[in-house]
Design an enzyme around this catalytic site. Structure first.
Site, PDB file in Angstrom:
ATOM      1  N   HIS A  97       0.816  -1.214   0.000  1.00 15.55           N
ATOM      2  CA  HIS A  97       0.000   0.000   0.000  1.00 15.55           C
ATOM      3  C   HIS A  97       0.853   1.269   0.000  1.00 15.55           C
ATOM      4  O   HIS A  97       0.342   2.372  -0.236  1.00 15.55           O
ATOM      5  CB  HIS A  97      -0.930   0.004   1.223  1.00 15.55           C
ATOM      6  CG  HIS A  97      -2.306   0.494   0.919  1.00 15.55           C
ATOM      7  ND1 HIS A  97      -2.546   1.626   0.160  1.00 15.55           N
ATOM      8  CD2 HIS A  97      -3.528   0.015   1.260  1.00 15.55           C
ATOM      9  CE1 HIS A  97      -3.850   1.814   0.061  1.00 15.55           C
ATOM     10  NE2 HIS A  97      -4.472   0.852   0.714  1.00 15.55           N
ATOM     11  N   ASP A 107      -2.520   2.284  -4.271  1.00 11.68           N
ATOM     12  CA  ASP A 107      -3.728   2.153  -3.468  1.00 11.68           C
ATOM     13  C   ASP A 107      -4.602   1.012  -3.980  1.00 11.68           C
ATOM     14  O   ASP A 107      -4.300   0.365  -4.989  1.00 11.68           O
ATOM     15  CB  ASP A 107      -4.503   3.466  -3.475  1.00 11.68           C
ATOM     16  CG  ASP A 107      -3.720   4.604  -2.837  1.00 11.68           C
ATOM     17  OD1 ASP A 107      -3.036   4.342  -1.823  1.00 11.68           O
ATOM     18  OD2 ASP A 107      -3.770   5.730  -3.357  1.00 11.68           O
TER      19      ASP A 107
END
Length: 377
Positions: A350, A354
């Site tokens: 992450h 995203d």
């Protein structure tokens, strides 16, 4: 003149190798090409073959000890041949320290009982610790009856490396896993059709992993953010695809890397996967062949696993887990038919991207698998 058997260098980056098991003892005869020991280094494990016919004169490196490449691990020669003193001087400092002589059987018993061999007194020739010496040092039968049986096994270099890399991966990245299911009904039909030609022309069969690998490569070219890594507070994105394919071994896991997979056709990619998988199982992979991957695929379908949570292969930003393809009812238009569903699990970093772009990448992989002709064009 005695022949030196040395710890081989399995790649440019190899710094240490460990003797896992000695298959021979001092005084035993060996034939040229016969396996005398197993060694491992990080993710590679292989057999050491005797370079000559003769007798094991001396074992310099005991089981479980790591030494640099080029270190003499044993000598092979004629029965009562003396080893020249100068060869002992050639050993690295780590090898000059005094060691306990112990038979392989005695060592295994001592390790299982968690006994420190340096506290044992050997009654064999030249103070060699024998099986009887170890058994005498074990707790008596009454004490053993009050304790639960416990098996102790030394951790191999490969296991240590896997453990270290997995902990590093979890502690140094922000991992998230998303899942999808791909309807591979058309793909399984195409796979069956193509395998007749593949068997006739290339003496091989195409597997689901081969198609997934090609779909992943094409998808990475469309979504380069997934073909990245996070290092030193910056994201490095690659224009090439070095594809890692996880291979299960008897004593661990290896991830051979297919360099520039984006340049390979489906058949070429499939051949590479099979070739590297065979080398991994036979312990013939070099260090250079397990380094530099930009994305990894791991398939647990053969073990009846569906969705799972793969752990990133650092420093990569993504790894795709493939589960077991199962038959189940699916709708093709308004018609309910028997279909084949393939579970997919994508773990991504992450810090690099995203959920939305990661989902788009996985959707593209799914689209290629559900429209398999697009993989071939």
């Amino acid at each position: 003149m005695a022949v030196e058997v040395v710890m081989p260098k399995l790649g440019m980056s190899m710094k240490e190798g460990t003797v896992s098991v000695w298959n021979k003892e001092v005084g035993e005869t060996v034939n040229k090409g016969e396996s005398i020991a197993s060694i491992n280094s990080e993710k590679i494990e292989m057999e050491i073959e005797s370079p000559a016919e003769g007798t094991i004169l001396d074992i310099k490196v005991p089981e479980g000890e790591g030494v640099p490449p080029g270190t003499v691990i044993c000598y092979i020669g004629e029965g009562n041949e003396q080893i020249e003193e100068k060869k002992e001087k050639d050993l690295p400092p780590k090898q000059k320290k005094e060691r306990k002589k112990i038979s392989p059987v005695a060592r295994k018993i001592a390790q299982s009982a968690n006994l420190d061999i340096h506290t044992l007194v050997g009654t064999g020739p030249d103070g060699r610790i024998t099986k009887a010496d170890v058994l005498r040092a074990l707790p008596d039968e009454k004490e053993k009856q009050h304790n639960e049986p416990t098996k102790h096994q030394p951790v191999s270099m490969m296991r240590k490396t896997i453990a270290s890399r997995m902990m590093e991966s979890l502690q140094t990245s922000a991992q998230l896993t998303i899942t999808m299911k791909a309807d591979v009904t058309k793909l399984t039909a195409l796979q069956s059709e193509l395998n007749e030609t593949a068997a006739a022309r290339h003496d091989m069969k195409l597997t689901m992993t081969d198609f997934v690998a090609k779909a992943v490569v094409l998808s990475l070219l469309e979504h380069p953010a997934m073909n990245s890594q996070y290092q030193n507070d910056r994201v490095e994105t690659f224009e090439y695809v070095h594809l890692g394919i996880a291979a299960a071994l008897d004593h661990g896991l290896a991830v051979p890397v297919i360099q520039h997979a984006e340049k390979l056709s489906l058949i070429e990619l499939a051949k590479s996967i099979k070739s590297y998988g065979k080398k991994a199982r036979e312990g013939r992979l070099l260090h250079d062949e397990i380094e530099g991957s930009t994305f990894t695929i791991t398939n647990l379908g053969a073990y009846a696993v569906e969705h799972f949570t793969p752990i990133l292969n650092p420093p990569e930003a993504g790894i795709l887990g493939v589960g077991k393809a199962d038959h189940m009812p699916v709708y093709h238009g308004n018609e309910l038919c028997k279909g084949t569903i393939l579970p997919l699990s994508l773990t991504f970093d992450h810090r690099v991207l995203d959920g939305a772009p990661a989902s788009q990448f996985l959707s593209t992989v799914k689209a290629y698998l559900e429209n398999p002709v697009s993989i071939l064009l």
